[in-house]
Motif scaffolding. Structure first.
Motif, PDB file in Angstrom:
ATOM      1  N   ILE A  87       0.861  -1.187   0.000  1.00  0.00           N
ATOM      2  CA  ILE A  87       0.000   0.000   0.000  1.00  0.00           C
ATOM      3  C   ILE A  87       0.896   1.236   0.000  1.00  0.00           C
ATOM      4  O   ILE A  87       1.812   1.356   0.826  1.00  0.00           O
ATOM      5  CB  ILE A  87      -0.929   0.021   1.219  1.00  0.00           C
ATOM      6  CG1 ILE A  87      -1.757  -1.273   1.288  1.00  0.00           C
ATOM      7  CG2 ILE A  87      -1.851   1.230   1.161  1.00  0.00           C
ATOM      8  CD1 ILE A  87      -2.603  -1.389   2.542  1.00  0.00           C
ATOM      9  N   TYR A  95      -7.688   0.732   0.024  1.00  0.00           N
ATOM     10  CA  TYR A  95      -7.580  -0.078   1.242  1.00  0.00           C
ATOM     11  C   TYR A  95      -7.959   0.679   2.515  1.00  0.00           C
ATOM     12  O   TYR A  95      -7.838   0.135   3.613  1.00  0.00           O
ATOM     13  CB  TYR A  95      -6.139  -0.580   1.384  1.00  0.00           C
ATOM     14  CG  TYR A  95      -5.635  -1.339   0.187  1.00  0.00           C
ATOM     15  CD1 TYR A  95      -6.034  -2.655  -0.048  1.00  0.00           C
ATOM     16  CD2 TYR A  95      -4.770  -0.739  -0.729  1.00  0.00           C
ATOM     17  CE1 TYR A  95      -5.575  -3.355  -1.161  1.00  0.00           C
ATOM     18  CE2 TYR A  95      -4.309  -1.431  -1.847  1.00  0.00           C
ATOM     19  CZ  TYR A  95      -4.715  -2.733  -2.053  1.00  0.00           C
ATOM     20  OH  TYR A  95      -4.264  -3.429  -3.157  1.00  0.00           O
ATOM     21  N   LYS A  98      -9.687  -0.622   5.687  1.00  0.00           N
ATOM     22  CA  LYS A  98      -8.986  -1.537   6.582  1.00  0.00           C
ATOM     23  C   LYS A  98      -7.735  -0.887   7.190  1.00  0.00           C
ATOM     24  O   LYS A  98      -6.819  -1.570   7.651  1.00  0.00           O
ATOM     25  CB  LYS A  98      -8.615  -2.823   5.840  1.00  0.00           C
ATOM     26  CG  LYS A  98      -9.826  -3.696   5.490  1.00  0.00           C
ATOM     27  CD  LYS A  98      -9.414  -4.978   4.812  1.00  0.00           C
ATOM     28  CE  LYS A  98     -10.601  -5.927   4.650  1.00  0.00           C
ATOM     29  NZ  LYS A  98     -11.693  -5.340   3.834  1.00  0.00           N
ATOM     30  N   TYR A 314      -5.460  -4.067   8.496  1.00  0.00           N
ATOM     31  CA  TYR A 314      -4.064  -4.383   8.240  1.00  0.00           C
ATOM     32  C   TYR A 314      -3.240  -3.841   9.403  1.00  0.00           C
ATOM     33  O   TYR A 314      -3.171  -2.626   9.616  1.00  0.00           O
ATOM     34  CB  TYR A 314      -3.600  -3.760   6.922  1.00  0.00           C
ATOM     35  CG  TYR A 314      -4.316  -4.314   5.709  1.00  0.00           C
ATOM     36  CD1 TYR A 314      -4.232  -5.664   5.388  1.00  0.00           C
ATOM     37  CD2 TYR A 314      -5.076  -3.489   4.881  1.00  0.00           C
ATOM     38  CE1 TYR A 314      -4.895  -6.187   4.283  1.00  0.00           C
ATOM     39  CE2 TYR A 314      -5.731  -3.998   3.777  1.00  0.00           C
ATOM     40  CZ  TYR A 314      -5.641  -5.349   3.488  1.00  0.00           C
ATOM     41  OH  TYR A 314      -6.294  -5.852   2.384  1.00  0.00           O
TER      42      TYR A 314
END
Length: 458
Positions: A87, A95, A98, A314
């Motif tokens: 990322i 994303y 998360k 994450y």
């Protein structure tokens, strides 16, 4: 008027007593029976998620999971793993559902360098069987008292006070009472890099003992104590010999944390009430508070804790690469943030808890938004807000499992100041001769103000 016989009175009293017990106990025996069946022995959901990106928990890592070198450094069980994806600022929007607000803010603050490498999720959490057995007892006996600020009927050897939590403060207590292994001595370092990346290493030696593992501490004497810590600064020379001693109490409202400091220059031991809450962190250049250590520590009484629920995120996990003695501090410490190429993140379920300072109380962090790994109860992400409601500091706990001890720990704890463009990192052990020595035979004589003075004399 109907009279109540002595027998009826006794039955009524007994019934009320049993009712009170069922209400005050953490969970029912039926709920506790889920531990080790539908739940892991530590209280996480045993099953994976719907799409399999979070797998089922199957027991975690065991001793010998990877080679251990001659100095006791643990090998990486996942040496050959490669990131599934990375990322960056360019794709973070894909994303963000998360990621914490703090993680997203780090991409904004350091758009060219901050990244999150995401790896296969591996549910490595594990503890000794004796800990699993004890947790089932704790689940049905431990109660929160004093508005959640203390514990009743909690035996320190049971760990994880509330494996099936019902409130935010119970989740916080699980982090604070988690299993940490046996008595140990640890060598570690702290750094607070300037915005340009320059830094000074501060070396610590820390002795940690638990009352239930000390031969001269009776259950009665140690009933309100979680652990004892003696921390000595070893380097640099200008700070060497300063020592801090803490007796960590369980109910700190009833019996506040006991702390002393020895100043090598003055050669005097003084009580140190500032070693708590938002008092300055030791030798941290104002970059962290006392309760930023271990991601969060100490009495929970200054905050109202709201349990928001669970979510998939994450988070830093299995950071054996970052923990490796093959990595030098210069490889880790970079301008703005640590070297994210050395980090590992995985998709895991977390408990989300929000702490807001109570009316009439004070703390430089008016709000803390916390995320606890469901498998280990370790705090892995914290967003700290100032009194204006502005996101100020972002904490990340780069956790690993010490699979030899069956205890979770951190390869590094980072605290990023979004305003100053600086950060603090504590708990690095990469270049020490031996990170931790477990099984120490400490007594209370090792944790007295006199011992504090003796440790600091050079």
């Amino acid at each position: 008027m109907k009279t109540i016989t002595k027998l009826q009175s006794g039955v009524l009293a007994l019934s009320l007593s049993l009712l009170a017990t069922s209400v005050l106990a953490a969970v029912s025996p039926e709920e506790a029976a889920k531990l080790g069946t539908t739940l892991t022995p530590l209280g996480a959901e045993k099953a994976g998620n719907a799409d399999g990106s979070i797998p089922e928990w199957t027991g975690g890592l065991k001793p010998g999971a990877a080679p251990v070198d001659a100095n006791g450094f643990l090998g990486n069980p996942f040496e050959s793993d490669k990131p599934l994806f990375v990322i960056t600022k360019a794709n973070v929007d894909q994303y963000k559902d998360k990621l914490t607000p703090g993680q997203q803010a780090l991409f904004q603050r350091y758009p060219d360098t901050y990244k999150i490498p995401v790896y296969q999720t591996r549910r490595t959490a594990a503890a000794p069987q004796t800990v699993y057995d004890a947790i089932k007892k704790s689940a049905v006996t431990t109660e929160a008292v004093n508005d959640g600020n203390g514990l009743k009927n909690f035996e320190q050897s049971h760990n994880y006070a509330f494996p099936i939590p019902k409130s935010g403060v119970e989740v916080v207590w699980n982090h604070e009472t988690r299993y940490r292994g046996s008595n140990y001595t640890q060598l570690s370092v702290q750094a607070t890099p300037q915005a340009n990346g320059t830094y000074t290493i501060v070396e610590f030696k820390q002795d940690v003992a638990f009352p239930q593992l000390m031969s001269d501490v009776s259950p009665e004497k140690g009933a309100n104590f979680l652990f004892y810590v003696k921390q000595e600064i070893v380097a640099p020379a200008r700070l060497a010999g300063n020592v801090t001693l803490v007796h960590e109490t369980i109910d700190q409202v009833k019996e506040p944390r006991l702390a002393w400091a020895y100043n090598a220059g003055q050669r005097r031991v003084r009580r140190a009430p500032q070693v708590a809450y938002d008092g300055p962190g030791t030798a941290a250049d104002g970059m962290r508070t006392a309760d930023n250590s271990d991601m969060y520590n100490g009495a929970p009484d200054r905050y109202n804790w709201k349990l928001i629920g669970k979510k998939e995120m994450y988070i830093p996990y299995n950071n054996y690469k970052l923990w490796s003695p093959k990595v030098k501090y210069a490889d880790i410490l970079k301008p703005g943030h640590i070297n994210q190429d050395l980090t590992r993140y995985e998709l895991h379920r977390v408990w989300e808890v929000e702490g807001t300072v109570k009316p009439g109380e004070r703390h430089i962090y008016a709000k803390r938004h916390m995320y606890f790994d469901e498998d280990t109860w370790q705090l892995v992400e914290v967003d700290h807000y100032d009194g204006r409601g502005q996101l100020w500091r972002v904490g990340e706990g780069h956790q690993v499992l010490d699979y030899q001890q069956g205890a979770g720990t951190y390869a590094a704890q980072t605290l990023y100041d979004l305003i100053a463009g600086r950060y603090a990192v504590i708990g690095l052990t990469n270049e020490v001769k031996r990170a931790s020595s477990f099984g120490q035979k400490f007594t209370m004589n090792d944790f007295t103000p006199a011992a504090l003075r003796n440790a600091g004399i050079r």
